[in-house]
Design a protein around this motif. Structure first.
Motif, PDB file in Angstrom:
ATOM      1  N   GLN A  56       0.826  -1.199   0.000  1.00  0.00           N
ATOM      2  CA  GLN A  56       0.000   0.000   0.000  1.00  0.00           C
ATOM      3  C   GLN A  56       0.866   1.256   0.000  1.00  0.00           C
ATOM      4  O   GLN A  56       0.581   2.231  -0.712  1.00  0.00           O
ATOM      5  N   ARG A  57       1.945   1.232   0.791  1.00  0.00           N
ATOM      6  CA  ARG A  57       2.842   2.386   0.804  1.00  0.00           C
ATOM      7  C   ARG A  57       3.509   2.580  -0.554  1.00  0.00           C
ATOM      8  O   ARG A  57       3.658   3.707  -1.029  1.00  0.00           O
ATOM      9  N   LEU A  58       3.919   1.465  -1.177  1.00  0.00           N
ATOM     10  CA  LEU A  58       4.527   1.567  -2.510  1.00  0.00           C
ATOM     11  C   LEU A  58       3.538   2.114  -3.523  1.00  0.00           C
ATOM     12  O   LEU A  58       3.886   2.937  -4.386  1.00  0.00           O
ATOM     13  N   ASP A  59       2.282   1.662  -3.426  1.00  0.00           N
ATOM     14  CA  ASP A  59       1.262   2.154  -4.346  1.00  0.00           C
ATOM     15  C   ASP A  59       1.024   3.653  -4.148  1.00  0.00           C
ATOM     16  O   ASP A  59       0.845   4.394  -5.120  1.00  0.00           O
ATOM     17  N   VAL A  60       1.043   4.079  -2.881  1.00  0.00           N
ATOM     18  CA  VAL A  60       0.856   5.509  -2.603  1.00  0.00           C
ATOM     19  C   VAL A  60       2.015   6.314  -3.175  1.00  0.00           C
ATOM     20  O   VAL A  60       1.822   7.375  -3.791  1.00  0.00           O
ATOM     21  N   HIS A  61       3.248   5.811  -2.993  1.00  0.00           N
ATOM     22  CA  HIS A  61       4.422   6.497  -3.537  1.00  0.00           C
ATOM     23  C   HIS A  61       4.360   6.574  -5.056  1.00  0.00           C
ATOM     24  O   HIS A  61       4.682   7.617  -5.649  1.00  0.00           O
ATOM     25  N   ARG A  62       3.945   5.453  -5.692  1.00  0.00           N
ATOM     26  CA  ARG A  62       3.839   5.469  -7.152  1.00  0.00           C
ATOM     27  C   ARG A  62       2.789   6.471  -7.614  1.00  0.00           C
ATOM     28  O   ARG A  62       2.997   7.195  -8.594  1.00  0.00           O
ATOM     29  N   ALA A  63       1.665   6.499  -6.904  1.00  0.00           N
ATOM     30  CA  ALA A  63       0.604   7.441  -7.280  1.00  0.00           C
ATOM     31  C   ALA A  63       1.073   8.883  -7.129  1.00  0.00           C
ATOM     32  O   ALA A  63       0.818   9.733  -7.995  1.00  0.00           O
ATOM     33  N   LEU A  64       1.781   9.170  -6.017  1.00  0.00           N
ATOM     34  CA  LEU A  64       2.293  10.527  -5.811  1.00  0.00           C
ATOM     35  C   LEU A  64       3.322  10.899  -6.875  1.00  0.00           C
ATOM     36  O   LEU A  64       3.328  12.037  -7.370  1.00  0.00           O
ATOM     37  N   ASN A  65       4.177   9.945  -7.214  1.00  0.00           N
ATOM     38  CA  ASN A  65       5.164  10.209  -8.265  1.00  0.00           C
ATOM     39  C   ASN A  65       4.497  10.476  -9.609  1.00  0.00           C
ATOM     40  O   ASN A  65       4.905  11.368 -10.362  1.00  0.00           O
ATOM     41  N   THR A  66       3.459   9.679  -9.891  1.00  0.00           N
ATOM     42  CA  THR A  66       2.734   9.876 -11.148  1.00  0.00           C
ATOM     43  C   THR A  66       2.086  11.249 -11.205  1.00  0.00           C
ATOM     44  O   THR A  66       2.146  11.945 -12.228  1.00  0.00           O
ATOM     45  N   VAL A  67       1.463  11.646 -10.098  1.00  0.00           N
ATOM     46  CA  VAL A  67       0.820  12.966 -10.040  1.00  0.00           C
ATOM     47  C   VAL A  67       1.854  14.074 -10.193  1.00  0.00           C
ATOM     48  O   VAL A  67       1.648  15.056 -10.919  1.00  0.00           O
ATOM     49  N   VAL A 113       4.827  13.911 -11.689  1.00  0.00           N
ATOM     50  CA  VAL A 113       5.320  13.938 -13.064  1.00  0.00           C
ATOM     51  C   VAL A 113       4.280  14.565 -13.988  1.00  0.00           C
ATOM     52  O   VAL A 113       4.612  15.372 -14.870  1.00  0.00           O
ATOM     53  N   ALA A 114       2.998  14.223 -13.774  1.00  0.00           N
ATOM     54  CA  ALA A 114       1.929  14.786 -14.605  1.00  0.00           C
ATOM     55  C   ALA A 114       1.848  16.304 -14.446  1.00  0.00           C
ATOM     56  O   ALA A 114       1.683  17.036 -15.427  1.00  0.00           O
ATOM     57  N   LEU A 115       1.991  16.797 -13.212  1.00  0.00           N
ATOM     58  CA  LEU A 115       1.950  18.241 -12.975  1.00  0.00           C
ATOM     59  C   LEU A 115       3.134  18.939 -13.649  1.00  0.00           C
ATOM     60  O   LEU A 115       2.968  20.017 -14.252  1.00  0.00           O
ATOM     61  N   ILE A 116       4.315  18.309 -13.561  1.00  0.00           N
ATOM     62  CA  ILE A 116       5.498  18.901 -14.204  1.00  0.00           C
ATOM     63  C   ILE A 116       5.313  18.963 -15.715  1.00  0.00           C
ATOM     64  O   ILE A 116       5.631  19.969 -16.360  1.00  0.00           O
ATOM     65  N   VAL A 117       4.773  17.883 -16.291  1.00  0.00           N
ATOM     66  CA  VAL A 117       4.548  17.858 -17.741  1.00  0.00           C
ATOM     67  C   VAL A 117       3.552  18.933 -18.150  1.00  0.00           C
ATOM     68  O   VAL A 117       3.743  19.643 -19.152  1.00  0.00           O
ATOM     69  N   ILE A 118       2.477  19.084 -17.371  1.00  0.00           N
ATOM     70  CA  ILE A 118       1.468  20.093 -17.691  1.00  0.00           C
ATOM     71  C   ILE A 118       2.069  21.495 -17.635  1.00  0.00           C
ATOM     72  O   ILE A 118       1.852  22.330 -18.517  1.00  0.00           O
ATOM     73  N   VAL A 119       2.850  21.759 -16.577  1.00  0.00           N
ATOM     74  CA  VAL A 119       3.466  23.081 -16.430  1.00  0.00           C
ATOM     75  C   VAL A 119       4.424  23.373 -17.578  1.00  0.00           C
ATOM     76  O   VAL A 119       4.521  24.515 -18.049  1.00  0.00           O
TER      77      VAL A 119
END
Length: 281
Positions: free
Chosen positions: A6-17, A19-25
């Motif tokens: 669950q912690r790994l999944d949370v970390h992956r989700a946060l990393n994905t978010v 990266v997505a924010l950086i790409v959008i910016v």
């Protein structure tokens, strides 16, 4: 195990978010720029400037070339960028080769002096350079831009080349020397070919800053025939400060597209160059 997953999944989700924010910016301003370049003047002036185009036209690109000397500005920027990069690469390679491969007494002090140049602000050189250029006849020439741009980029170039040359095995140079190769032949046949990724890295990084340079061009260029792209964009400012925004955005699109394409094609070599120099160092 379930809690760890669950912690790994949370970390992956946060990393994905993240990266997505950086790409959008990063991507949104470019997308908005290209879309605005396709809008008509009336559509841009009468509606929300951040909305999608109500009408699409290519007239802005034709007007961009008619209003200003965009073609000449691009040629001037290309000449300055190529000239400065040739000096940066050649002088940086030779200096780093002398420091790391040939070696000499007090080379550490010489390297430190070069690295001090990284923290020197370019603004303090404008007035002395202007006076010197005026006295020797270099004012209002391509060389007046190429020389300071290359000079201020040299310290970082020397640092990256030195970091790479430091980790080339000494046995390579010893074997070449035993075969009768002198320092010039070693430089041309061994050091230079091994440095290609570092060269690409240095050229790409410096090209971005040189292509967009305004301060040196605005200080040392006096005639319209030598204006680079940043200076040429001032041609779209009309009477009373009115700006032809859609033509300006079209001109910016034309000028940044070649640099973006080159960067996309050579980005892998650039990453390898950074890894071979900075990561090993």
């Amino acid at each position: 195990m379930s809690a760890r997953r669950q912690r790994l999944d949370v970390h992956r989700a946060l990393n994905t978010v993240a990266v997505a924010l950086i790409v959008i910016v990063q991507v949104y301003p470019l997308a908005w720029l290209f879309l605005t370049a396709l809008r008509t003047e009336q559509d841009f002036a009468s509606s929300n400037p951040f909305s999608l185009p109500g009408e699409v036209t290519l007239d802005n690109f034709a007007r961009a070339f008619e209003t200003g000397n965009l073609g000449l500005n691009i040629l001037n920027s290309l000449a300055v960028t190529m000239g400065a990069n040739v000096l940066i690469v050649l002088l940086g390679m030779m200096a780093a080769y002398a420091l790391e491969v040939l070696g000499f007494r007090l080379r550490g002090a010489v390297r430190a002096i070069f690295l001090v140049g990284i923290i020197v602000p370019v603004q303090i050189a404008l007035v002395p350079l202007f006076i010197d250029y005026a006295s020797v006849g270099l004012l209002d020439t391509h060389a007046s831009m190429i020389v300071p741009l290359a000079g201020f980029a040299l310290p970082m170039s020397i640092y990256l080349f030195s970091a790479f040359y430091h980790y080339i095995p000494g046995e390579t140079y010893e074997a070449a020397s035993l075969d009768g190769a002198g320092p010039y032949r070693i430089f041309g046949q061994i050091t230079f070919p091994l440095s290609l990724n570092t060269i690409v890295t240095i050229v790409l990084v410096n090209s971005i800053f040189i292509w967009n340079d305004f301060i040196f061009a605005n200080t040392f260029v006096l005639s319209d025939g030598l204006k680079t792209i940043p200076l040429g964009l001032q041609n779209y400012i009309g009477a009373m400060g009115n700006v032809d925004w859609t033509a300006t955005f079209a001109a910016v699109c034309v000028t940044i597209t070649p640099l973006m394409l080159v960067f996309l094609v050579l980005n892998k070599a650039m990453i390898q160059g950074l890894e071979s120099g900075a990561a090993k160092g």
